[in-house]
Design a protein around this motif. Structure first.
Motif, PDB file in Angstrom:
ATOM      1  N   LEU A  26       0.840  -1.186   0.000  1.00 22.50           N
ATOM      2  CA  LEU A  26       0.000   0.000   0.000  1.00 22.50           C
ATOM      3  C   LEU A  26       0.884   1.248   0.000  1.00 22.50           C
ATOM      4  N   PRO A  27       0.993   1.912  -1.140  1.00 23.85           N
ATOM      5  CA  PRO A  27       1.846   3.104  -1.183  1.00 23.85           C
ATOM      6  C   PRO A  27       1.189   4.288  -0.486  1.00 23.85           C
ATOM      7  N   ALA A  28       2.016   5.103   0.119  1.00 23.04           N
ATOM      8  CA  ALA A  28       1.546   6.319   0.772  1.00 23.04           C
ATOM      9  C   ALA A  28       2.562   7.426   0.511  1.00 23.04           C
ATOM     10  N   ALA A  29       2.051   8.606   0.212  1.00 22.80           N
ATOM     11  CA  ALA A  29       2.925   9.772   0.077  1.00 22.80           C
ATOM     12  C   ALA A  29       3.140  10.331   1.482  1.00 22.80           C
ATOM     13  N   ARG A  30       4.273  10.954   1.684  1.00 21.15           N
ATOM     14  CA  ARG A  30       4.554  11.580   2.977  1.00 21.15           C
ATOM     15  C   ARG A  30       4.445  13.086   2.821  1.00 21.15           C
ATOM     16  N   LEU A  31       3.681  13.671   3.710  1.00 19.93           N
ATOM     17  CA  LEU A  31       3.551  15.126   3.726  1.00 19.93           C
ATOM     18  C   LEU A  31       4.746  15.723   4.454  1.00 19.93           C
ATOM     19  N   GLY A  32       4.887  17.024   4.383  1.00 20.49           N
ATOM     20  CA  GLY A  32       6.006  17.704   5.039  1.00 20.49           C
ATOM     21  C   GLY A  32       6.066  17.458   6.528  1.00 20.49           C
ATOM     22  N   ASN A  33       4.922  17.248   7.160  1.00 24.56           N
ATOM     23  CA  ASN A  33       4.878  16.981   8.597  1.00 24.56           C
ATOM     24  C   ASN A  33       5.044  15.496   8.934  1.00 24.56           C
ATOM     25  N   GLY A  34       5.286  14.657   7.915  1.00 28.74           N
ATOM     26  CA  GLY A  34       5.504  13.228   8.133  1.00 28.74           C
ATOM     27  C   GLY A  34       4.244  12.384   8.075  1.00 28.74           C
ATOM     28  N   TYR A  35       3.091  13.016   7.958  1.00 29.24           N
ATOM     29  CA  TYR A  35       1.843  12.269   7.878  1.00 29.24           C
ATOM     30  C   TYR A  35       1.771  11.506   6.562  1.00 29.24           C
ATOM     31  N   ARG A  36       1.095  10.363   6.614  1.00 29.86           N
ATOM     32  CA  ARG A  36       0.864   9.585   5.398  1.00 29.86           C
ATOM     33  C   ARG A  36      -0.362  10.143   4.690  1.00 29.86           C
ATOM     34  N   GLU A  37      -0.273  10.183   3.367  1.00 27.67           N
ATOM     35  CA  GLU A  37      -1.392  10.629   2.546  1.00 27.67           C
ATOM     36  C   GLU A  37      -1.679   9.546   1.512  1.00 27.67           C
ATOM     37  N   TYR A  38      -2.942   9.094   1.461  1.00 28.49           N
ATOM     38  CA  TYR A  38      -3.340   8.038   0.545  1.00 28.49           C
ATOM     39  C   TYR A  38      -4.264   8.600  -0.522  1.00 28.49           C
ATOM     40  N   ASP A  39      -4.167   8.063  -1.735  1.00 28.97           N
ATOM     41  CA  ASP A  39      -5.057   8.508  -2.811  1.00 28.97           C
ATOM     42  C   ASP A  39      -6.362   7.730  -2.757  1.00 28.97           C
ATOM     43  N   GLU A  40      -7.273   8.048  -3.669  1.00 30.14           N
ATOM     44  CA  GLU A  40      -8.610   7.435  -3.657  1.00 30.14           C
ATOM     45  C   GLU A  40      -8.576   5.946  -3.981  1.00 30.14           C
ATOM     46  N   GLN A  41      -7.503   5.460  -4.602  1.00 30.12           N
ATOM     47  CA  GLN A  41      -7.387   4.035  -4.916  1.00 30.12           C
ATOM     48  C   GLN A  41      -7.031   3.192  -3.700  1.00 30.12           C
ATOM     49  N   ALA A  42      -6.685   3.840  -2.588  1.00 25.30           N
ATOM     50  CA  ALA A  42      -6.285   3.098  -1.393  1.00 25.30           C
ATOM     51  C   ALA A  42      -7.441   2.281  -0.816  1.00 25.30           C
ATOM     52  N   VAL A  43      -8.656   2.797  -0.882  1.00 28.53           N
ATOM     53  CA  VAL A  43      -9.800   2.090  -0.296  1.00 28.53           C
ATOM     54  C   VAL A  43     -10.038   0.739  -0.991  1.00 28.53           C
ATOM     55  N   PRO A  44     -10.180   0.702  -2.320  1.00 24.81           N
ATOM     56  CA  PRO A  44     -10.365  -0.622  -2.942  1.00 24.81           C
ATOM     57  C   PRO A  44      -9.127  -1.495  -2.832  1.00 24.81           C
ATOM     58  N   ARG A  45      -7.952  -0.886  -2.793  1.00 20.73           N
ATOM     59  CA  ARG A  45      -6.725  -1.677  -2.663  1.00 20.73           C
ATOM     60  C   ARG A  45      -6.681  -2.362  -1.312  1.00 20.73           C
ATOM     61  N   VAL A  46      -7.043  -1.670  -0.256  1.00 20.16           N
ATOM     62  CA  VAL A  46      -7.056  -2.275   1.079  1.00 20.16           C
ATOM     63  C   VAL A  46      -8.053  -3.433   1.115  1.00 20.16           C
ATOM     64  N   ALA A  47      -9.233  -3.254   0.521  1.00 19.86           N
ATOM     65  CA  ALA A  47     -10.230  -4.330   0.477  1.00 19.86           C
ATOM     66  C   ALA A  47      -9.676  -5.536  -0.273  1.00 19.86           C
ATOM     67  N   PHE A  48      -8.974  -5.285  -1.375  1.00 22.16           N
ATOM     68  CA  PHE A  48      -8.376  -6.359  -2.168  1.00 22.16           C
ATOM     69  C   PHE A  48      -7.302  -7.089  -1.359  1.00 22.16           C
TER      70      PHE A  48
END
Length: 130
Positions: A26-48
């Protein structure tokens, strides 16, 4: 969306989502504050991913499957993947057979139809010295 939002939408713990990221599922982008940011494809990917884990596939195989699915151009070697999934399926089927045999054996013992072999054998007679 952030990890807490993804966890809430998918019903998967943040710990599991971090694990998926660590395993390359599950890829995640990192914001400047270190938080993970997920795109809209993350929801179906997690279910898969959840479906594949429930099917008994290890993360190594899931990591190979993900690039071979969806509308994008496959990035991995997808040719041998079906054989690997079949091997996992066959291993699960074999385990199911063993469990069914063991359950039947226990049912026989519990119903009184059979007794453990150790209980039906007579103990060897030891001559008593006089």
């Amino acid at each position: 969306m952030r990890i807490g939002e993804l966890a809430k939408v998918t019903g998967v713990s943040t710990r599991a989502l971090r694990y998926y990221e660590e395993r390359g599922l599950l890829p995640a982008a990192r914001l400047g504050n270190g938080y993970r940011e997920y795109d809209e494809q993350a929801v179906p990917r997690v279910a898969f991913i959840q479906d594949l884990y429930r099917a008994g596939l290890p993360s190594e195989v899931i990591r190979e499957i993900i690039p071979c699915t969806g509308g994008e151009q496959p990035t991995g070697d997808c040719s041998g993947l079906v054989d690997r999934v079949r091997q996992v399926r066959d291993r699960l089927a074999h385990q199911e057979q063993l469990i069914a045999q063991r359950r039947q054996m226990l049912e026989s013992y519990l119903s009184g139809a059979a007794a453990p072999a150790a209980m039906t054998r007579r103990a060897p007679q030891v001559p008593i010295a006089s």
